[in-house]
Design a protein around this motif. Sequence first.
Motif, PDB file in Angstrom:
ATOM      1  N   CYS A  54       0.825  -1.208   0.000  1.00 30.74           N
ATOM      2  CA  CYS A  54       0.000   0.000   0.000  1.00 30.74           C
ATOM      3  C   CYS A  54       0.855   1.252   0.000  1.00 30.74           C
ATOM      4  O   CYS A  54       2.058   1.219   0.285  1.00 30.74           O
ATOM      5  CB  CYS A  54      -0.938   0.003   1.208  1.00 30.74           C
ATOM      6  N   VAL A  55       0.205   2.359  -0.302  1.00 32.70           N
ATOM      7  CA  VAL A  55       0.861   3.659  -0.337  1.00 32.70           C
ATOM      8  C   VAL A  55      -0.086   4.698   0.245  1.00 32.70           C
ATOM      9  O   VAL A  55      -1.311   4.578   0.124  1.00 32.70           O
ATOM     10  CB  VAL A  55       1.252   4.030  -1.785  1.00 32.70           C
ATOM     11  N   ALA A  56       0.476   5.685   0.889  1.00 33.72           N
ATOM     12  CA  ALA A  56      -0.307   6.821   1.390  1.00 33.72           C
ATOM     13  C   ALA A  56       0.320   8.099   0.859  1.00 33.72           C
ATOM     14  O   ALA A  56       1.543   8.276   0.918  1.00 33.72           O
ATOM     15  CB  ALA A  56      -0.325   6.825   2.913  1.00 33.72           C
ATOM     16  N   THR A  68       4.994  10.628  -0.180  1.00 37.44           N
ATOM     17  CA  THR A  68       4.418   9.285  -0.111  1.00 37.44           C
ATOM     18  C   THR A  68       5.078   8.465   0.984  1.00 37.44           C
ATOM     19  O   THR A  68       6.259   8.656   1.293  1.00 37.44           O
ATOM     20  CB  THR A  68       4.578   8.527  -1.447  1.00 37.44           C
ATOM     21  N   LYS A  69       4.286   7.563   1.544  1.00 33.38           N
ATOM     22  CA  LYS A  69       4.802   6.539   2.443  1.00 33.38           C
ATOM     23  C   LYS A  69       4.267   5.207   1.967  1.00 33.38           C
ATOM     24  O   LYS A  69       3.169   5.125   1.409  1.00 33.38           O
ATOM     25  CB  LYS A  69       4.385   6.803   3.895  1.00 33.38           C
ATOM     26  N   PHE A  70       5.056   4.153   2.196  1.00 29.69           N
ATOM     27  CA  PHE A  70       4.697   2.840   1.695  1.00 29.69           C
ATOM     28  C   PHE A  70       4.626   1.814   2.823  1.00 29.69           C
ATOM     29  O   PHE A  70       5.178   1.998   3.899  1.00 29.69           O
ATOM     30  CB  PHE A  70       5.731   2.362   0.668  1.00 29.69           C
ATOM     31  N   GLY A  71       3.936   0.715   2.531  1.00 22.18           N
ATOM     32  CA  GLY A  71       3.969  -0.455   3.394  1.00 22.18           C
ATOM     33  C   GLY A  71       3.290  -0.258   4.736  1.00 22.18           C
ATOM     34  O   GLY A  71       2.332   0.514   4.881  1.00 22.18           O
ATOM     35  N   ALA A  74       2.734   3.271   6.100  1.00 23.64           N
ATOM     36  CA  ALA A  74       1.616   3.999   5.494  1.00 23.64           C
ATOM     37  C   ALA A  74       0.291   3.577   6.104  1.00 23.64           C
ATOM     38  O   ALA A  74      -0.578   4.405   6.389  1.00 23.64           O
ATOM     39  CB  ALA A  74       1.606   3.752   3.980  1.00 23.64           C
ATOM     40  N   ALA A  75       0.115   2.258   6.303  1.00 24.87           N
ATOM     41  CA  ALA A  75      -1.148   1.742   6.846  1.00 24.87           C
ATOM     42  C   ALA A  75      -1.355   2.179   8.289  1.00 24.87           C
ATOM     43  O   ALA A  75      -2.487   2.445   8.710  1.00 24.87           O
ATOM     44  CB  ALA A  75      -1.174   0.226   6.746  1.00 24.87           C
ATOM     45  N   GLU A  76      -0.273   2.240   9.052  1.00 23.24           N
ATOM     46  CA  GLU A  76      -0.390   2.629  10.460  1.00 23.24           C
ATOM     47  C   GLU A  76      -0.741   4.109  10.606  1.00 23.24           C
ATOM     48  O   GLU A  76      -1.567   4.484  11.423  1.00 23.24           O
ATOM     49  CB  GLU A  76       0.924   2.325  11.189  1.00 23.24           C
ATOM     50  N   GLU A  77      -0.096   4.946   9.797  1.00 24.12           N
ATOM     51  CA  GLU A  77      -0.267   6.391   9.964  1.00 24.12           C
ATOM     52  C   GLU A  77      -1.472   6.942   9.205  1.00 24.12           C
ATOM     53  O   GLU A  77      -2.046   7.967   9.597  1.00 24.12           O
ATOM     54  CB  GLU A  77       1.006   7.113   9.515  1.00 24.12           C
TER      55      GLU A  77
END
Length: 361
Positions: A54-56, A68-71, A74-77
């Motif tokens: 995943c990506v945010a 962007t944040k990944f993995g 990303a899911a936690e934040e």
Amino acid sequence: MENDVEFGLVEAGGYLKRKESDAIPIGLKIGSTRTVLVMPNYEGTLDIVRTLTCVARYRDLFTGKLATKFGDEAAEEYADSVYFMFRAGLPQDEDSVKLAAQFIEYLVYKYNIPENSYVTLAHPAVENDRGRKNLKEIISGMSIGRAGRQAWSEAFCGAIPAFDGLDAIKKTFMSVNMGSTTLEISAFRNGEPVHTVTLGTISGNIVDRKIRLGVQNETQGIVNIDLNTARKYKEEFANFIEYKPVYDSVHIHDRGQYGFKIEKSIMKPVEEYVNNVIEAIMENFFPQLAQDHYQTYKRVLSEPIILTGGMACIPGLKERVEMLLSDELEQKVTVISSDRPDLAPAIGAYRISEYTLNYRD
């Protein structure tokens, strides 16, 4: 779990060390929910990386630019806005392809994957030309895999660790890939798919949605969990051998800290899932396989049926599938899986890369 690495190793000071000039084998499975990366380390064992696919995207407060944040991070934040690039299977648009490529390069950078490597990608069933084209684009654009790249069916790669070595290539067998977005049922003969049925109506994601709705109903609408929490409930608590009610708590407006108990909301969707899997095998897969490839049909019933994918990790699910299938067929069938069905496709892909490099030598 297999952890012996035999290719490209030399003795050095009592430890197995890899020669720097050797290309290293890489196994990579980019799943709709999780990505698994398998590669050897310098101690002669396997490093296994597991992260969310995943990506945010967010706006940096200092620069004002999109970042962007990944993995998992990303899911936690950004659980409320995180985007899973493969949630609908292989990327179908340019933006998803670009994000998938960025995600792979994130893995390359974070885990220091060398360019001098041979990469085998375990991929879900490809049902359309657009998916095939995008898959080729993603593979060809990787900065790793200078020694070579190839792609194999996730259902086939996931079956490899259940056999000895690469015996799966020499066998005729049936594989049931219990993924997040699809159920993929395949018959393989000497490594080639003979017949495959892919159903998007039976998946781990649908189970997650039912758990989410079930928790809401079981708490009279007081508790509303997100899909990531529903998935965590499933992975941590679903159990056919010994299920116990789940106790949790959440802070509710005007109520303060609210404790609640989950009795049926987790196992009921999982039991429905297994029943749907059996129905799909009996009504969608076996009849067509028997009609088109009768000898293969008879052969797969005499061989172990392989379960792979995240849903196959649920304790007791393998035994439940074996019992129900045996009852439906009115004959004893054997159902097996590797120790970690969720990691199996990447481990199988790694073995293919390792074998390919050995064969070249």
